[in-house]
Design a protein around this motif. Structure first.
Motif, short mmCIF file in Angstrom:
data_model
loop_
_atom_site.label_atom_id
_atom_site.label_comp_id
_atom_site.label_asym_id
_atom_site.label_seq_id
_atom_site.Cartn_x
_atom_site.Cartn_y
_atom_site.Cartn_z
N LEU A 288 0.84 -1.20 0.00
CA LEU A 288 0.00 0.00 0.00
C LEU A 288 0.87 1.25 0.00
O LEU A 288 1.88 1.32 0.69
CB LEU A 288 -0.91 0.02 1.22
N SER B 76 -1.09 6.78 0.48
CA SER B 76 -2.52 7.11 0.38
C SER B 76 -3.41 5.86 0.51
O SER B 76 -4.60 5.92 0.27
CB SER B 76 -2.81 7.83 -0.93
N ARG B 77 -2.79 4.72 0.88
CA ARG B 77 -3.48 3.45 1.11
C ARG B 77 -4.02 2.81 -0.17
O ARG B 77 -4.92 1.98 -0.14
CB ARG B 77 -4.60 3.59 2.15
N ASP B 78 -3.47 3.18 -1.31
CA ASP B 78 -3.79 2.57 -2.59
C ASP B 78 -2.70 1.56 -2.92
O ASP B 78 -1.56 1.70 -2.48
CB ASP B 78 -3.84 3.62 -3.70
N TYR C 172 -6.33 -2.62 -8.94
CA TYR C 172 -7.66 -2.06 -9.10
C TYR C 172 -8.50 -2.95 -10.00
O TYR C 172 -7.96 -3.61 -10.90
CB TYR C 172 -7.57 -0.66 -9.73
#
Length: 125
Positions: A89, A92-94, A124
């Motif tokens: 991650l 920004s926790r993406d 994603y």
């Protein structure tokens, strides 16, 4: 070109190595691709670095023909390529897709018609 193999699994971590074990146990010819020389050398000497697999599991894989390598040229031999690289991650926790993108470039440089590429890494939808 060398004879083909059923599957090249990229990333010999906690997802890729167990997948390689199951594919090998199912009778598929398997190459495990990893960028870490220590991981590659350890696997080829029958040592597991993943908690879920014992050294005996890796030894069984080797007896069935499993090979660990850092040679991306081996991708050309694969009927199927499975991407199992880390996606940590970001701040920004993406999912950080750096490893997926870098791996995709290596695959593109070695891709041939008819190969199946599977993305197992988190990304994603």
């Amino acid at each position: 070109m060398d004879r083909s193999v059923d599957v090249v699994i990229i990333g010999m971590g906690y997802v890729g190595l167990p997948l390689a074990r199951e594919a090998s146990a199912a009778g598929l010819s398997v190459i495990g691709l990893d960028i870490s020389p220590e991981v590659v050398d350890g696997l080829n000497q029958g040592r597991s670095h993943v908690d879920d697999l014992a050294d005996s599991d890796v030894a069984d894989m080797l007896r069935r023909g499993f090979l660990a390598t850092a040679d991306t040229g081996q991708l050309r031999r694969a009927r199927t390529i499975v991407i199992c690289v880390p996606t940590p991650l970001s701040d920004s926790r993406d999912p950080d897709l750096y490893y997926v993108e870098a791996t995709s470039k290596q695959i593109a440089a070695n891709l041939r018609p008819g190969q199946l590429v599977v993305l197992e890494s988190t990304t994603y939808p």
